[in-house]
Write a protein that holds these residues in place. Structure first.
Motif, short mmCIF file in Angstrom:
data_model
loop_
_atom_site.label_atom_id
_atom_site.label_comp_id
_atom_site.label_asym_id
_atom_site.label_seq_id
_atom_site.Cartn_x
_atom_site.Cartn_y
_atom_site.Cartn_z
N LYS A 104 -11.72 18.41 -9.42
CA LYS A 104 -10.94 17.49 -10.25
C LYS A 104 -10.83 16.17 -9.51
N GLY A 105 -10.66 15.14 -10.26
CA GLY A 105 -10.55 13.81 -9.67
C GLY A 105 -9.15 13.54 -9.15
N HIS A 106 -8.92 12.31 -8.76
CA HIS A 106 -7.64 11.88 -8.21
C HIS A 106 -6.71 11.40 -9.31
N VAL A 107 -5.42 11.61 -9.11
CA VAL A 107 -4.41 11.21 -10.08
C VAL A 107 -3.33 10.42 -9.35
N VAL A 108 -2.93 9.28 -9.95
CA VAL A 108 -1.83 8.47 -9.43
C VAL A 108 -0.78 8.39 -10.52
N GLU A 109 0.37 9.01 -10.29
CA GLU A 109 1.49 8.90 -11.23
C GLU A 109 2.40 7.79 -10.73
N MET A 110 2.69 6.83 -11.61
CA MET A 110 3.43 5.65 -11.17
C MET A 110 4.25 5.09 -12.32
N ASP A 111 5.56 5.27 -12.25
CA ASP A 111 6.44 4.64 -13.22
C ASP A 111 6.79 3.25 -12.71
N MET A 112 6.94 2.30 -13.64
CA MET A 112 7.22 0.92 -13.26
C MET A 112 8.52 0.48 -13.90
N SER A 113 9.52 0.22 -13.06
CA SER A 113 10.81 -0.28 -13.52
C SER A 113 10.78 -1.81 -13.48
N LEU A 114 11.11 -2.42 -14.62
CA LEU A 114 11.04 -3.88 -14.75
C LEU A 114 12.40 -4.43 -15.15
#
Length: 169
Positions: A104-114
Motif C-alpha cells: 500500500k502507498g503512503h497516507v498523510v491525514e491532515m486537518d487544517m484549522s483556519l
C-alpha cells in the motif's frame, strides 16, 4: 496552468493511494470561530498545490470541508489552504525521497484549522510553512517535522489571539 480538481467526501475504501507511486492526503478544513471554543466546517475552502515551486493543481474542499487527493512521489509540494476568506496557511510535503510501498502507498491525514483575517493585523509570519512533512527512512513513512510544527503553532496561536481580540472589539 493549474488543473482544477473536484473533491468528494472520503469513503472507507477511498482512503488508500491510487497506486504505490502516489501518496494520499486527506482531511478537513475547519474554521476556528472568534469568541468561541468551537470550530465549524469550512466548506469550499481553496487549496492550491505547488509541485517543485510551480502550480500543480487547485481545488476547493467539499461542502462539509472535506478533501482527499493523490500526489505522485518524488517531488516537493507546498499546499496553501485558505483563499480570500481565511488567513492562508502553508504546508510543505517533501516526497522526493519517499519510496513506494509494495502493498500500500503512503497516507498523510491532515486537518487544517483556519481563521478569518482581521484588518490591521499583519499575517506575514504565516508566509512560512506551519509544518513540513518528510519521508523518514526509519519509520518508512511520511512524518511531520515536530520542531517546525511546535514553533509555528506558537506563531499561529499568537496571531489568532491577536485577531480574536481585535475582531471582538
Amino acid at each position: 496552468m493549474a488543473a482544477m480538481l473536484m473533491v468528494s467526501a472520503p469513503t472507507e475504501d477511498s482512503l488508500q493511494p491510487i497506486d504505490q507511486e502516489h501518496f494520499l492526503i486527506y482531511g478537513f478544513t475547519v474554521e476556528k470561530v472568534y469568541g468561541s471554543d468551537n470550530e465549524a466546517n469550512a466548506p469550499d475552502t481553496r487549496c492550491i498545490v505547488y509541485r517543485d515551486n510551480e502550480i500543480y493543481v487547485a481545488f476547493k474542499s467539499s461542502d462539509k470541508g472535506e478533501y482527499i487527493f493523490n500526489l505522485p512521489l518524488g517531488h516537493e509540494y507546498t499546499l496553501e489552504f485558505g483563499g480570500e476568506d481565511f488567513v492562508n496557511k502553508r504546508v510543505v510535503i517533501d516526497a522526493k525521497k519517499c519510496k513506494p510501498k509494495k502493498k500500500k502507498g503512503h497516507v498523510v491525514e491532515m486537518d487544517m484549522s483556519l481563521f478569518r483575517p482581521v484588518d490591521g493585523i499583519d499575517y506575514k509570519d504565516l508566509e512560512q510553512p506551519i509544518v513540513r512533512w518528510y519521508y523518514d527512512n526509519y519509520e518508512k513513512a511520511m512524518v511531520p517535522d515536530l520542531e517546525v510544527l511546535d514553533g509555528m503553532w506558537r506563531t499561529v496561536e499568537r496571531l489568532y489571539k491577536k485577531s480574536e481580540k481585535e475582531a471582538m472589539k
